[in-house]
Scaffold this motif. Structure first.
Motif, short mmCIF file in Angstrom:
data_model
loop_
_atom_site.label_atom_id
_atom_site.label_comp_id
_atom_site.label_asym_id
_atom_site.label_seq_id
_atom_site.Cartn_x
_atom_site.Cartn_y
_atom_site.Cartn_z
N VAL A 1 4.57 -7.57 7.98
CA VAL A 1 4.76 -7.30 9.62
C VAL A 1 5.67 -6.54 9.88
CG1 VAL A 1 3.59 -9.73 10.23
CG2 VAL A 1 6.00 -9.93 9.78
N TYR A 2 5.56 -5.02 9.93
CA TYR A 2 6.26 -4.09 10.40
C TYR A 2 5.58 -3.07 11.19
CZ TYR A 2 4.04 -0.97 7.15
OH TYR A 2 3.21 -0.06 6.30
N ASP A 3 4.36 -3.34 11.42
CA ASP A 3 3.43 -2.50 12.50
C ASP A 3 2.40 -3.23 12.91
OD1 ASP A 3 2.80 -0.34 13.72
OD2 ASP A 3 3.00 1.17 12.34
N HIS A 4 1.43 -2.62 13.81
CA HIS A 4 0.12 -3.41 14.20
C HIS A 4 -0.62 -3.00 13.17
CE1 HIS A 4 1.60 -3.54 18.42
NE2 HIS A 4 1.87 -2.54 18.41
N SER A 5 -1.49 -4.08 13.20
CA SER A 5 -2.73 -4.03 12.10
C SER A 5 -3.97 -3.20 12.52
CB SER A 5 -3.25 -5.54 11.86
OG SER A 5 -2.06 -6.53 11.60
N HIS A 6 -4.43 -2.81 11.27
CA HIS A 6 -5.49 -1.69 11.71
C HIS A 6 -7.07 -2.26 11.19
CE1 HIS A 6 -5.47 -0.67 7.51
NE2 HIS A 6 -4.16 -0.28 7.63
N ILE A 7 -7.88 -1.59 11.36
CA ILE A 7 -9.19 -2.26 11.09
C ILE A 7 -9.49 -2.22 9.73
CG2 ILE A 7 -10.23 -1.44 13.39
CD1 ILE A 7 -11.83 0.43 11.92
N GLY A 8 -8.48 -1.61 8.63
CA GLY A 8 -8.78 -1.98 7.18
C GLY A 8 -8.11 -3.23 6.85
N HIS A 9 -7.25 -3.80 7.81
CA HIS A 9 -6.70 -5.26 7.66
C HIS A 9 -7.88 -5.97 8.12
CE1 HIS A 9 -2.33 -3.10 8.11
NE2 HIS A 9 -2.75 -3.44 6.83
N ALA A 10 -8.43 -5.76 9.42
CA ALA A 10 -9.32 -6.51 10.01
C ALA A 10 -10.34 -7.01 9.07
CB ALA A 10 -9.53 -5.86 11.34
N THR B 1 4.74 -11.92 5.01
CA THR B 1 5.76 -11.10 4.25
C THR B 1 6.66 -10.69 5.45
OG1 THR B 1 4.72 -10.52 2.30
CG2 THR B 1 6.66 -9.20 3.00
N ASP B 2 7.70 -11.09 5.90
CA ASP B 2 8.67 -10.57 6.78
C ASP B 2 9.96 -10.17 6.35
OD1 ASP B 2 9.50 -13.22 6.05
OD2 ASP B 2 9.87 -14.04 8.07
N ILE B 3 9.92 -9.72 5.13
CA ILE B 3 11.16 -9.07 4.40
C ILE B 3 10.74 -8.15 3.35
CG2 ILE B 3 12.03 -11.11 3.24
CD1 ILE B 3 14.26 -8.22 4.68
N ASP B 4 10.99 -6.97 3.62
CA ASP B 4 10.60 -6.09 2.15
C ASP B 4 11.08 -4.56 2.86
OD1 ASP B 4 8.58 -4.59 4.05
OD2 ASP B 4 7.58 -4.58 2.17
N ASP B 5 10.98 -3.52 1.93
CA ASP B 5 11.61 -2.24 1.97
C ASP B 5 11.09 -1.70 3.27
OD1 ASP B 5 12.85 -2.69 -0.20
OD2 ASP B 5 11.59 -1.48 -1.52
N LYS C 1 11.87 0.25 8.78
CA LYS C 1 11.18 0.45 10.32
C LYS C 1 12.26 0.20 11.19
CE LYS C 1 8.02 1.17 13.28
NZ LYS C 1 6.42 0.50 12.91
N ALA C 2 12.96 -1.15 10.86
CA ALA C 2 13.95 -1.71 11.73
C ALA C 2 15.09 -0.67 11.85
CB ALA C 2 14.49 -3.16 10.98
N LYS D 1 9.18 -10.59 14.15
CA LYS D 1 8.61 -11.36 15.25
C LYS D 1 7.60 -10.86 15.96
CE LYS D 1 12.26 -15.05 14.97
NZ LYS D 1 13.42 -15.68 15.56
N ARG D 2 8.06 -9.68 16.44
CA ARG D 2 7.13 -8.81 17.41
C ARG D 2 5.83 -8.54 16.72
NH1 ARG D 2 9.41 -2.80 18.00
NH2 ARG D 2 10.91 -3.94 19.19
N TYR D 3 5.79 -8.12 15.43
CA TYR D 3 4.61 -7.54 14.68
C TYR D 3 3.63 -8.88 14.33
CZ TYR D 3 5.66 -2.82 15.50
OH TYR D 3 5.72 -1.75 16.03
N GLU D 4 4.46 -9.99 13.93
CA GLU D 4 3.61 -11.18 13.64
C GLU D 4 2.90 -11.72 14.88
OE1 GLU D 4 4.66 -15.69 12.28
OE2 GLU D 4 6.37 -14.45 11.92
N ARG D 5 3.65 -11.65 16.10
CA ARG D 5 2.94 -12.03 17.38
C ARG D 5 1.57 -11.00 17.29
NH1 ARG D 5 8.17 -12.72 19.46
NH2 ARG D 5 8.10 -10.54 20.54
N SER D 6 1.87 -9.66 17.36
CA SER D 6 0.85 -8.71 17.48
C SER D 6 -0.28 -9.30 16.37
CB SER D 6 1.21 -7.36 16.98
OG SER D 6 0.29 -6.47 17.19
N PHE D 7 0.02 -9.53 15.25
CA PHE D 7 -1.10 -9.91 14.20
C PHE D 7 -1.88 -11.06 14.63
CE2 PHE D 7 -2.18 -12.59 10.68
CZ PHE D 7 -3.35 -11.62 9.89
N ALA D 8 -1.25 -12.16 15.19
CA ALA D 8 -1.98 -13.23 15.70
C ALA D 8 -2.82 -13.12 16.77
CB ALA D 8 -0.76 -14.40 16.19
#
Length: 543
Positions: free
Chosen positions: A77-86, A114-118, A123-124, A136-143
């Motif tokens: 969760v570091y960006d908005h999900s795209h349709i490949g993820h979808a 995964t909420d911690i990685d390189d 991005k942070a 948390k922002r991008y986890e909400r976006s994913f949900a």
């Protein structure tokens, strides 16, 4: 620190690494000394599923009757999900729905987040925000995206950062079993050479020296070794551990989360095809070592990619379309039908005509449900329905659908069978008012087919305007627009009738053109009009 004279060292390391790698993997006999896969003992389901471990379909046998223990790799969760993820999540949501709704299984689905990685740390830093706020922002976006696509919620969702102590214990046990070592920097690596010829079950690794023999690899014993624990830099997020401050390696996260919930054995492990190597290969190795078992996950399932011009959709290639952007111009029904049209394992190129076809299929199903409802309620006249033939076709369709689902969840074939059923009954519903008698009407067969079409669609996450649980999404603004279109159409018809200059031969073409324009106009606000002979039907299109 001076790097003068480092190239000979790297070259020498590369030579050693290449020798070790070839010693491990060059022999074609490397997997003949052990079984790549053992069929589980348990409940035989009658379903054949493609297992990436053996590259073929095998019987699906569950450890517990009618219960599926399933781990799925979730988002980073570091960006908005795209349709490949979808595509991955919708395809496996469809497989899950088939298991639950058509076979009656209880699916316990665990999703790791995964909420911690390189990438998250980078991005942070780029946005000058904390890792916690960003994730948390991008986890909400994913949900939100999953809700918009009608992907069922996982039974359990676990964040990596909530289980760091468990991960440390997981890594420590692998060290104690002498399959991992602590490097000079304080990182911990899995020793692939020590693991031996068990490595490479999911995919045969290629010679890594060209891309991996870099200065950073001097911290490892072998280029193939992968991080279980990564030492943190002074300004990076980290946790205290027996080896110093650091954070979990990517691969160990999923193994630990799945093991925490399911223990030493799970039925299914799934993810996108891109995760097969190295991610899933590394998960398999470290989990078998941790649990001291030969087989950890019984079935490895991988979904194909949505591609752009035959390239995998990827943020690094900058060829992605976010789910939010996609849904501005399309509906979740269209995307789900797009996924149903191809096998979950296949790669599919993103193309407008495929979504137009999905839209047409959805309209066909909606129109059928509406026409069937009109027939059942006596609102349209038709010739006598051959009830025996309709019921026979329904039974035939049901059998074909179940056979398709038993054959590695072949949704394309199942949908084809459903559409053939709809086409057959539609032909029966063609208007023919000659010799029609009300006492010959027997609507039960048509009603049964309509009910099956709606149930099939609902069970796979598709909404039809005939669904009893359908929520009308048409707004007051849409209805205002509809009446505006209707008044404009009336005006055109009135002017045609009053016109003294238009020739009679031109009237028919003008009327038909106006009718087509009206149909296209109301389609823009979610109302589908279908012509059938001398009659017309309308339905509200669902998102």
């Amino acid at each position: 620190m001076k790097i003068i004279g480092s190239r000979p060292i790297v070259r020498r390391c590369s030579q050693i690494i290449r020798f070790e790698w070839r010693s491990m993997f060059s022999s074609e006999r490397r997997l003949r000394n052990h079984q790549r896969w053992m069929q589980p003992v348990g409940h035989v389901t009658g379903i054949n599923v493609y297992n990436s471990l053996v590259k073929t379909t095998v019987p699906l046998v569950l450890s517990r009757e009618s219960t599926v223990h399933w781990y799925m790799c979730g988002p980073t969760v570091y960006d908005h999900s795209h349709i490949g993820h979808a595509s991955c999540y919708v395809k496996f949501d469809i497989v899950r729905r088939i298991m639950e709704e058509f076979f009656g299984f209880d699916v316990v689905l665990l999703l790791g987040i995964t909420d911690i990685d390189d990438k998250i740390i980078a991005k942070a830093n780029q946005l000058e925000t904390s890792v916690s706020v960003l994730t948390k922002r991008y986890e909400r976006s994913f949900a939100e995206d999953m809700r918009s696509l009608r992907v069922r919620r996982p039974s359990v969702a676990i964040r990596v950062t909530d289980f760091v102590p468990n991960i440390i214990s997981f890594v420590q046990r692998i060290i104690e079993r002498d399959f991992a070592y602590v490097s000079a920097s304080g990182s911990v690596y899995f020793d692939v050479i020590k693991y031996g010829n068990e490595y490479g079950k999911l995919r045969m690794p290629t010679d890594p020296t060209a891309q991996d023999a870099t200065l950073s690899d001097l911290d490892k014993r072998h280029a193939a070794d992968f991080a279980l624990w990564k030492a943190s830099k002074a300004d990076e997020t980290g946790w205290d551990s027996p080896w110093g401050k650091g954070r979990p390696g990517w691969h160990v996260e999923c193994s630990c989360l799945a093991s925490h919930v399911f223990g030493s054995k799970l039925d299914i492990h799934s993810g996108g095809l891109d995760l097969l190597f190295p991610h899933h290969e590394n998960e398999l190795a470290q989990s078998c070592v941790y649990h001291d078992v030969e087989q950890w996950a019984n079935y490895w399932m991988h979904s194909g990619h949505v591609q752009m011009k035959q390239q995998k959709m990827s943020k690094s290639l900058k060829n992605t379309i976010t789910i939010k952007t996609f849904l501005e111009g399309h509906t979740s029904n269209e995307f789900r039908i797009f996924c149903l049209k191809s096998h979950y394992r296949k790669n599919v190129d993103y193309a407008d005509d495929l979504f137009e076809e999905a839209t047409a299929i959805h309209s066909r199903l909606c129109s059928f449900v509406k026409q069937a409802d009109d027939y059942v309620k006596g609102r349209c006249r038709t010739a006598h329905i051959d009830e025996v033939a309709v019921r026979h076709k329904l039974d035939e369709c049901k059998a074909k659908v179940m056979d398709a689902f038993k054959d590695d969840f072949n949704t394309s074939l199942a949908l084809e069978s459903l559409l053939a059923l709809v086409a057959f009954v539609n032909k029966q519903l063609q208007l023919n008012e000659q010799d029609t008698k009300d006492d010959l009407r027997d609507p039960t067969a048509v009603a049964t087919v309509s009910q099956y079409v709606q149930k099939f669609s609902k069970n796979l996450g598709i909404t039809l305007s005939g669904d009893s649980e359908h929520t009308d999404r048409t707004t007051a603004t849409d209805w205002k627009a509809a009446f505006d279109f209707a008044v404009a159409f009336r005006k055109q018809m009135r002017n045609l009738a009053l016109s003294k200059t238009i020739r009679e031969s031109e009237v028919e073409a003008s009327v038909l053109d106006a009718c087509d324009r009206f149909r296209n106009d109301v389609s823009k606000i979610g109302i589908a009009i279908t012509d059938k002979g001398s009659d017309s039907f309308w339905a509200i299109k669902n998102s």
